[in-house]
Design an enzyme around this catalytic site. Structure first.
Site, PDB file in Angstrom:
ATOM      1  N   GLY A 206      20.895  69.047  -7.917  1.00  0.00           N
ATOM      2  CA  GLY A 206      21.509  68.340  -6.788  1.00  0.00           C
ATOM      3  C   GLY A 206      21.229  66.857  -6.842  1.00  0.00           C
ATOM      4  O   GLY A 206      20.778  66.335  -7.859  1.00  0.00           O
ATOM      5  N   ASN A 207      21.524  66.169  -5.742  1.00  0.00           N
ATOM      6  CA  ASN A 207      21.240  64.733  -5.670  1.00  0.00           C
ATOM      7  C   ASN A 207      20.772  64.390  -4.256  1.00  0.00           C
ATOM      8  O   ASN A 207      20.758  65.249  -3.377  1.00  0.00           O
ATOM      9  CB  ASN A 207      22.474  63.924  -6.086  1.00  0.00           C
ATOM     10  N   ARG A 208      20.382  63.144  -4.051  1.00  0.00           N
ATOM     11  CA  ARG A 208      19.729  62.774  -2.802  1.00  0.00           C
ATOM     12  C   ARG A 208      20.686  62.289  -1.714  1.00  0.00           C
ATOM     13  O   ARG A 208      20.252  61.748  -0.701  1.00  0.00           O
ATOM     14  CB  ARG A 208      18.658  61.709  -3.077  1.00  0.00           C
TER      15      ARG A 208
END
Ligand code: C5P
Length: 413
Positions: A206-208
């Site tokens: 995923g990413n932030r």
């Protein structure tokens, strides 16, 4: 600038917290007129409201008739804040009832209205209340909260009035933002959040991205009258009211949802952080650490570039807005990356922002530069994600208007 602010207080236990709203607005230098309902006065006394607001407090429709008070208060207001707003008051506002001074004040006013609902969870979730809220949002009312938390009894859930400082900040932001409904009749699709690419049933890449900027754009577009579809990928914040929310998780799910929603839309704003790669295979069971020795190599495959796909397909009349989140420190090079990304994706506008360990993602502020098809910097925006959202929409509105005008010129019939 000193604003003339009406604070409507209605009959819920959270009325005692409304005193904090009045006080904060007075301390911020505004002229505050409190209009409580009869029910509100059972929870908080008129002398308290008069002392805190530094103005007389009226409730009676038939007092002050000579000065036409039932319309005068609303006509003079720059902003109306109703906190708490009970389910009953929300229903009355949706129906346009004017059986008390507050109802008359709202009906007689053209000022922006901000409401902070407070009630039990069941009442908030009741389809009647939800339909009334949708009606108010459709008319441009800003709804702050309700928050999730402890209610009056032992129960908890959504229904608690938002904290006074949050209500005050939202109300003043609303008063400062354009009160125009310049997106009325437009359909806008916004993607927000960050995709998650599954590795196995319990893990993902995923990413932030928190989704804050995309949600702020969806909310602002809604407040400006647009019909909004929000394609929400794993938001870390609450979904906005009044939008058609389509929840997705992976890039492929986001692609399916956005491709469907984009049909016939006036604009598609791709604020979501979409993974460029996904695991080549998704394991049916949890990947065991001893199966592959000391290291683990993941094979990734490219995800489709969704924005580029929309840009390459015929999309007449649909303005495509992309985002570029870059870690490039140099301003000129950052801008160049944005320009080439816009070309590569066939977008009409590209919003470039710098991201890093502490910049961009999950913060409440943002700094962006918007470039268009001529490679021109159309605007530079810095501020809260809400104000940046309005600035981006100002550009969207101007591009949509010029396209509509060009179409009219080409086809005067
Ligand atoms: O190439 P990059 O990921 O920097 O592009 C960012 C823009 O492209 C964003 O608007 C994002 O939503 C969109 N995007 C996409 N599909 C991908 C990757 C990004 O639509 N696979």
């Amino acid at each position: 600038m000193t604003l003339n602010i009406v604070v409507g207080i209605t009959g819920g236990i959270a009325a005692y917290k409304a005193v904090g709203v009045v006080r904060a607005l007075v301390l911020a230098g505004h002229d505050v007129h409190v209009v409580p309902t009869e029910g509100a006065l059972r929870f908080v006394g008129r002398p308290t409201l008069e002392a805190i607001s530094r103005n007389p407090v009226h409730t009676d429709l038939y007092e002050g008739v000579a000065e036409v008070r039932h319309v005068a208060i609303g006509q003079a207001a720059d902003l109306i804040v109703i906190a708490p707003a009970t389910a009953n008051t929300i229903a009355k506002l949706a129906a346009g009832l004017a059986d008390d001074l507050l109802g008359n004040t709202v009906l007689a006013s053209e000022a922006p209205v901000v409401i902070a609902p407070a009630m039990h969870t069941e009442m908030w979730r009741n389809p009647a209340t939800q339909a009334n809220i949708a009606t108010l949002v459709e008319r441009g009312v800003t709804v702050v909260g309700p928050a999730v938390g402890q209610l009056t009894g032992t129960d908890s859930g959504p229904g608690r009035m938002e904290e006074p400082d949050v209500i005050v900040a939202a109300a003043l932001a609303r008063a400062a933002s354009p009160s125009t409904r310049d997106l009325a009749g437009r359909r806008i699709v916004v993607t927000a959040g960050g995709t998650r690419e599954p590795l196995d049933p319990v893990r993902f890449l995923g990413n932030r991205s928190s989704g804050k900027q995309g949600v702020a754009i969806a909310e602002a577009a809604r407040a400006r009258g647009a019909e909004v579809t929000l394609v929400a990928a794993n938001l870390e914040i609450a979904e906005p009211d009044g939008c058609d929310v389509r929840r997705v998780s992976s890039a492929l799910e986001l692609q399916a949802a956005v491709t469907d929603a984009a049909q016939g839309a006036d604009a598609v704003v791709m604020a979501a952080a979409v993974a460029d790669y996904r695991p080549a295979a998704v394991s049916e069971s949890k990947i065991k650490k001893d199966a592959s020795g000391d290291g683990l190599t993941l094979e990734l495959v490219r995800n489709p570039d969704i924005l580029a796909g929309l840009g390459a397909a015929p999309h007449d009349g649909t303005l495509l807005v992309g985002f570029a989140a870059e870690t490039e420190p140099d301003d000129e090079r950052l801008l160049e990356l944005g320009r080439s990304k816009r070309r590569a994706k066939g977008a009409d506008l590209l919003v470039v922002n710098r991201v890093g360990w502490s910049e961009g993602f999950a913060t409440d502020e943002n700094s962006v530069v918007v470039v268009d098809r001529d490679d021109t910097v159309v605007t530079r925006l810095h501020g809260t994600k809400t104000s940046v959202a309005d600035g981006i929409l100002d550009v969207v509105v101007s591009k949509l208007t010029s396209t509509t005008e060009r179409t009219k010129e080409a086809d005067p019939a």
